[in-house]
Design a protein around this motif. Sequence first.
Motif, PDB file in Angstrom:
ATOM      1  N   TYR A  65       1.188  -3.088 -12.355  1.00  0.00           N
ATOM      2  CA  TYR A  65       2.181  -4.003 -11.790  1.00  0.00           C
ATOM      3  C   TYR A  65       2.787  -4.814 -12.928  1.00  0.00           C
ATOM      4  O   TYR A  65       2.092  -5.194 -13.879  1.00  0.00           O
ATOM      5  CB  TYR A  65       1.540  -4.951 -10.772  1.00  0.00           C
ATOM      6  N   GLY A  66       4.085  -5.079 -12.838  1.00  0.00           N
ATOM      7  CA  GLY A  66       4.740  -5.857 -13.876  1.00  0.00           C
ATOM      8  C   GLY A  66       6.003  -6.522 -13.366  1.00  0.00           C
ATOM      9  O   GLY A  66       6.462  -6.272 -12.241  1.00  0.00           O
ATOM     10  N   VAL A  67       6.566  -7.394 -14.191  1.00  0.00           N
ATOM     11  CA  VAL A  67       7.777  -8.139 -13.852  1.00  0.00           C
ATOM     12  C   VAL A  67       8.802  -7.913 -14.946  1.00  0.00           C
ATOM     13  O   VAL A  67       8.459  -7.919 -16.138  1.00  0.00           O
ATOM     14  CB  VAL A  67       7.475  -9.649 -13.701  1.00  0.00           C
ATOM     15  N   TRP A  68      10.040  -7.676 -14.570  1.00  0.00           N
ATOM     16  CA  TRP A  68      11.109  -7.500 -15.558  1.00  0.00           C
ATOM     17  C   TRP A  68      12.155  -8.594 -15.394  1.00  0.00           C
ATOM     18  O   TRP A  68      12.331  -9.170 -14.322  1.00  0.00           O
ATOM     19  CB  TRP A  68      11.758  -6.124 -15.445  1.00  0.00           C
ATOM     20  N   GLU A  69      12.862  -8.897 -16.475  1.00  0.00           N
ATOM     21  CA  GLU A  69      13.845  -9.987 -16.483  1.00  0.00           C
ATOM     22  C   GLU A  69      15.134  -9.525 -15.820  1.00  0.00           C
ATOM     23  O   GLU A  69      15.742  -8.527 -16.216  1.00  0.00           O
ATOM     24  CB  GLU A  69      14.127 -10.440 -17.916  1.00  0.00           C
ATOM     25  N   GLU A  70      15.571 -10.285 -14.810  1.00  0.00           N
ATOM     26  CA  GLU A  70      16.745  -9.904 -14.036  1.00  0.00           C
ATOM     27  C   GLU A  70      18.062 -10.375 -14.639  1.00  0.00           C
ATOM     28  O   GLU A  70      19.120  -9.905 -14.214  1.00  0.00           O
ATOM     29  CB  GLU A  70      16.640 -10.473 -12.618  1.00  0.00           C
ATOM     30  N   ARG A  71      18.017 -11.257 -15.562  1.00  0.00           N
ATOM     31  CA  ARG A  71      19.249 -11.899 -16.047  1.00  0.00           C
ATOM     32  C   ARG A  71      20.282 -10.850 -16.483  1.00  0.00           C
ATOM     33  O   ARG A  71      20.021 -10.033 -17.368  1.00  0.00           O
ATOM     34  CB  ARG A  71      18.932 -12.827 -17.210  1.00  0.00           C
ATOM     35  N   GLY A  72      21.453 -10.888 -15.841  1.00  0.00           N
ATOM     36  CA  GLY A  72      22.557 -10.005 -16.212  1.00  0.00           C
ATOM     37  C   GLY A  72      22.509  -8.618 -15.615  1.00  0.00           C
ATOM     38  O   GLY A  72      23.427  -7.824 -15.876  1.00  0.00           O
ATOM     39  N   THR A  73      21.508  -8.288 -14.826  1.00  0.00           N
ATOM     40  CA  THR A  73      21.402  -6.915 -14.321  1.00  0.00           C
ATOM     41  C   THR A  73      22.401  -6.621 -13.211  1.00  0.00           C
ATOM     42  O   THR A  73      22.837  -5.475 -13.068  1.00  0.00           O
ATOM     43  CB  THR A  73      19.984  -6.658 -13.790  1.00  0.00           C
ATOM     44  N   THR A  74      22.801  -7.612 -12.436  1.00  0.00           N
ATOM     45  CA  THR A  74      23.750  -7.362 -11.345  1.00  0.00           C
ATOM     46  C   THR A  74      25.151  -7.118 -11.873  1.00  0.00           C
ATOM     47  O   THR A  74      25.862  -6.212 -11.416  1.00  0.00           O
ATOM     48  CB  THR A  74      23.750  -8.545 -10.363  1.00  0.00           C
ATOM     49  N   ARG A  75      25.592  -7.875 -12.826  1.00  0.00           N
ATOM     50  CA  ARG A  75      26.968  -7.798 -13.327  1.00  0.00           C
ATOM     51  C   ARG A  75      27.156  -6.724 -14.379  1.00  0.00           C
ATOM     52  O   ARG A  75      28.293  -6.434 -14.767  1.00  0.00           O
ATOM     53  CB  ARG A  75      27.369  -9.145 -13.900  1.00  0.00           C
ATOM     54  N   THR A  76      26.081  -6.104 -14.868  1.00  0.00           N
ATOM     55  CA  THR A  76      26.174  -5.095 -15.921  1.00  0.00           C
ATOM     56  C   THR A  76      26.238  -3.704 -15.306  1.00  0.00           C
ATOM     57  O   THR A  76      25.413  -3.339 -14.471  1.00  0.00           O
ATOM     58  CB  THR A  76      24.965  -5.184 -16.863  1.00  0.00           C
ATOM     59  N   ASN A  84       0.826  -1.216   0.000  1.00  0.00           N
ATOM     60  CA  ASN A  84       0.000   0.000   0.000  1.00  0.00           C
ATOM     61  C   ASN A  84       0.858   1.263   0.000  1.00  0.00           C
ATOM     62  O   ASN A  84       0.516   2.253  -0.651  1.00  0.00           O
ATOM     63  CB  ASN A  84      -0.929  -0.002   1.213  1.00  0.00           C
ATOM     64  N   ARG A  85       1.970   1.244   0.726  1.00  0.00           N
ATOM     65  CA  ARG A  85       2.860   2.410   0.739  1.00  0.00           C
ATOM     66  C   ARG A  85       3.464   2.643  -0.643  1.00  0.00           C
ATOM     67  O   ARG A  85       3.568   3.784  -1.109  1.00  0.00           O
ATOM     68  CB  ARG A  85       3.958   2.202   1.776  1.00  0.00           C
ATOM     69  N   LEU A  86       3.858   1.567  -1.318  1.00  0.00           N
ATOM     70  CA  LEU A  86       4.417   1.719  -2.656  1.00  0.00           C
ATOM     71  C   LEU A  86       3.404   2.325  -3.621  1.00  0.00           C
ATOM     72  O   LEU A  86       3.732   3.243  -4.395  1.00  0.00           O
ATOM     73  CB  LEU A  86       4.894   0.362  -3.180  1.00  0.00           C
ATOM     74  N   PHE A 138       5.180 -11.462  -1.791  1.00  0.00           N
ATOM     75  CA  PHE A 138       5.266 -10.020  -2.030  1.00  0.00           C
ATOM     76  C   PHE A 138       4.761  -9.675  -3.423  1.00  0.00           C
ATOM     77  O   PHE A 138       4.018  -8.704  -3.613  1.00  0.00           O
ATOM     78  CB  PHE A 138       6.711  -9.574  -1.846  1.00  0.00           C
ATOM     79  N   LYS A 139       5.114 -10.486  -4.403  1.00  0.00           N
ATOM     80  CA  LYS A 139       4.645 -10.235  -5.768  1.00  0.00           C
ATOM     81  C   LYS A 139       3.136 -10.408  -5.871  1.00  0.00           C
ATOM     82  O   LYS A 139       2.452  -9.618  -6.545  1.00  0.00           O
ATOM     83  CB  LYS A 139       5.368 -11.176  -6.741  1.00  0.00           C
ATOM     84  N   GLU A 140       2.590 -11.444  -5.227  1.00  0.00           N
ATOM     85  CA  GLU A 140       1.138 -11.642  -5.249  1.00  0.00           C
ATOM     86  C   GLU A 140       0.412 -10.463  -4.595  1.00  0.00           C
ATOM     87  O   GLU A 140      -0.620 -10.007  -5.096  1.00  0.00           O
ATOM     88  CB  GLU A 140       0.787 -12.942  -4.531  1.00  0.00           C
ATOM     89  N   THR A 141       0.945  -9.980  -3.483  1.00  0.00           N
ATOM     90  CA  THR A 141       0.327  -8.852  -2.795  1.00  0.00           C
ATOM     91  C   THR A 141       0.378  -7.592  -3.649  1.00  0.00           C
ATOM     92  O   THR A 141      -0.591  -6.822  -3.716  1.00  0.00           O
ATOM     93  CB  THR A 141       1.024  -8.612  -1.451  1.00  0.00           C
ATOM     94  N   LEU A 142       1.502  -7.362  -4.321  1.00  0.00           N
ATOM     95  CA  LEU A 142       1.610  -6.194  -5.198  1.00  0.00           C
ATOM     96  C   LEU A 142       0.621  -6.278  -6.357  1.00  0.00           C
ATOM     97  O   LEU A 142      -0.010  -5.273  -6.718  1.00  0.00           O
ATOM     98  CB  LEU A 142       3.037  -6.086  -5.743  1.00  0.00           C
ATOM     99  N   ALA A 143       0.477  -7.471  -6.952  1.00  0.00           N
ATOM    100  CA  ALA A 143      -0.431  -7.629  -8.084  1.00  0.00           C
ATOM    101  C   ALA A 143      -1.874  -7.320  -7.676  1.00  0.00           C
ATOM    102  O   ALA A 143      -2.600  -6.633  -8.400  1.00  0.00           O
ATOM    103  CB  ALA A 143      -0.320  -9.039  -8.655  1.00  0.00           C
ATOM    104  N   TRP A 144      -2.302  -7.822  -6.504  1.00  0.00           N
ATOM    105  CA  TRP A 144      -3.660  -7.574  -6.061  1.00  0.00           C
ATOM    106  C   TRP A 144      -3.858  -6.109  -5.681  1.00  0.00           C
ATOM    107  O   TRP A 144      -4.891  -5.493  -6.010  1.00  0.00           O
ATOM    108  CB  TRP A 144      -4.012  -8.480  -4.889  1.00  0.00           C
ATOM    109  N   THR A 145      -2.894  -5.498  -5.010  1.00  0.00           N
ATOM    110  CA  THR A 145      -3.002  -4.089  -4.633  1.00  0.00           C
ATOM    111  C   THR A 145      -3.091  -3.201  -5.866  1.00  0.00           C
ATOM    112  O   THR A 145      -3.850  -2.223  -5.891  1.00  0.00           O
ATOM    113  CB  THR A 145      -1.808  -3.679  -3.763  1.00  0.00           C
ATOM    114  N   ALA A 146      -2.332  -3.537  -6.899  1.00  0.00           N
ATOM    115  CA  ALA A 146      -2.396  -2.762  -8.130  1.00  0.00           C
ATOM    116  C   ALA A 146      -3.760  -2.883  -8.798  1.00  0.00           C
ATOM    117  O   ALA A 146      -4.343  -1.889  -9.249  1.00  0.00           O
ATOM    118  CB  ALA A 146      -1.302  -3.227  -9.087  1.00  0.00           C
TER     119      ALA A 146
END
Length: 466
Positions: free
Chosen positions: A357-368, A304-306, A342-350
């Motif tokens: 609400y959406g999901v993005w691909e994390e692959r390679g984001t830490t090392r880039t 809800n805060r988000l 947390f993702k389920e709660t965000l989806a319902w709150t949205a």
Amino acid sequence: MRSALKMRLEVDGHTAAVLDGQSRIANWLYNRLLEEANALRQRFRETRDPDAARVLYTERGLRDRIPALKQEFPFLRTVHSSVLKNAALRLSWAIREHQKGRHGRRVRGVRWPRFRPWKRKWFSLLYDEPWKGYALHGRMLELSLGQSLDPESGRRRRVHVTVRLAEPPPDWFRHDMVRQLRITKEGRIYYAVFTVERVLPDTRPAGRIIAIDPNHRNLGYGVDTEGVATEIANPWFLKALDRRIDEVKSLRDRCRRKSVRVVRPGGSVSWRPSRRWQRLNAVLDELWRVRREQTKVYLRTVANRLYREYDGVFVGDYTPHGGGISTKMRRAMNNQSLIGRFKETLAWTAARSGKVYGVWEERGTTRTCGACGSAAPDGIPPEVRQWTCPDCGTRHIRDENAALNGLARVLAKFGVPCSGHLGGHVAVRTRRAWRFDGLGIREMPRAAGGRVDDHAASRQEIKCGA
């Protein structure tokens, strides 16, 4: 869209005994039908009898056995027909899911149903039709329990029980929204769970958004389109609760073998746990209930805060799936992780607030590197929380860099026109940390690479070159 409205019930000793009796009978019916289902299953395997398959593998085959069982066992009439019907339907659903797993129509297989011990898990009472078998007058909930035999007239009469809601229903609750009611018990507390159908608002265009990198060191680290980096701290109370749960469980399991031998009038022998084991088991159930409720409040408060601050929340697609060097680490990564919930709660709150609400691909984001786009050739080990790009020399906070790259992917993929940053680079200008204190979210300053502290809430502006 359908959702659940869960309200606590104020139940006295007599009403609790009545509800427990209803649950026992429904549980008995489930086990009785399962006994017949096991016999039908064996008969079908041996003879391929189509009548056995029709009863066993259809949706209403076992349910149609209830009238004959009522004739054989009159005490079933004391329970409302909806509750009995849904006990049979629950078993039929479990059998069909088992068949789907056997024939590859499910991703994961489901075992054949087993007998249910009522003392281990309370059998819920489901009234699956709107306002049939129950009525609500203000805060008073009236439940129909079936029929009992009047000794004077010899006729059967409908029996009711009335319980009081601990709190009044919310303002948005209307009788025409209700689709079904389920009575449940968690520990020693009874709940009324109404399934309601709500009209959701239309999704509004996204203005200010945030991309969150979920992990285990904290619940998530996000960066928004205005350059504000937010670290969402894990719930501090879970460690203390888990420690207490382990202590009580260890004490309970240590005395489990000290059971009492019980000889029944018919000659049958059973074993009952000791009174100490039962007392510790009741304490353990209450601790688990408290953990579930506090976790739910924590996740809903954060969501809800988000959505009060942002029009769109996008989370990385990481999901815990095993691993971990030690038992403690594996437990923290799998059993104690709140990322999926947390993702389920965000989806319902949205959906409820008409936001995105959406999901993005994390692959390679830490090392880039979020500044120049080059990738560290050997990756970034989990214990390294800060690192320097070998090409451009930019100093990165591990989670912040991943969230920055996630935000860039969100802006590029979804085309969200946010503050003129479409497809561009967002620079972090402010860092803060959110900590749940039981009543709400406390905002605290966060130094670059530092930990969440308990001092007064404020924001720390990032100086140039920091």
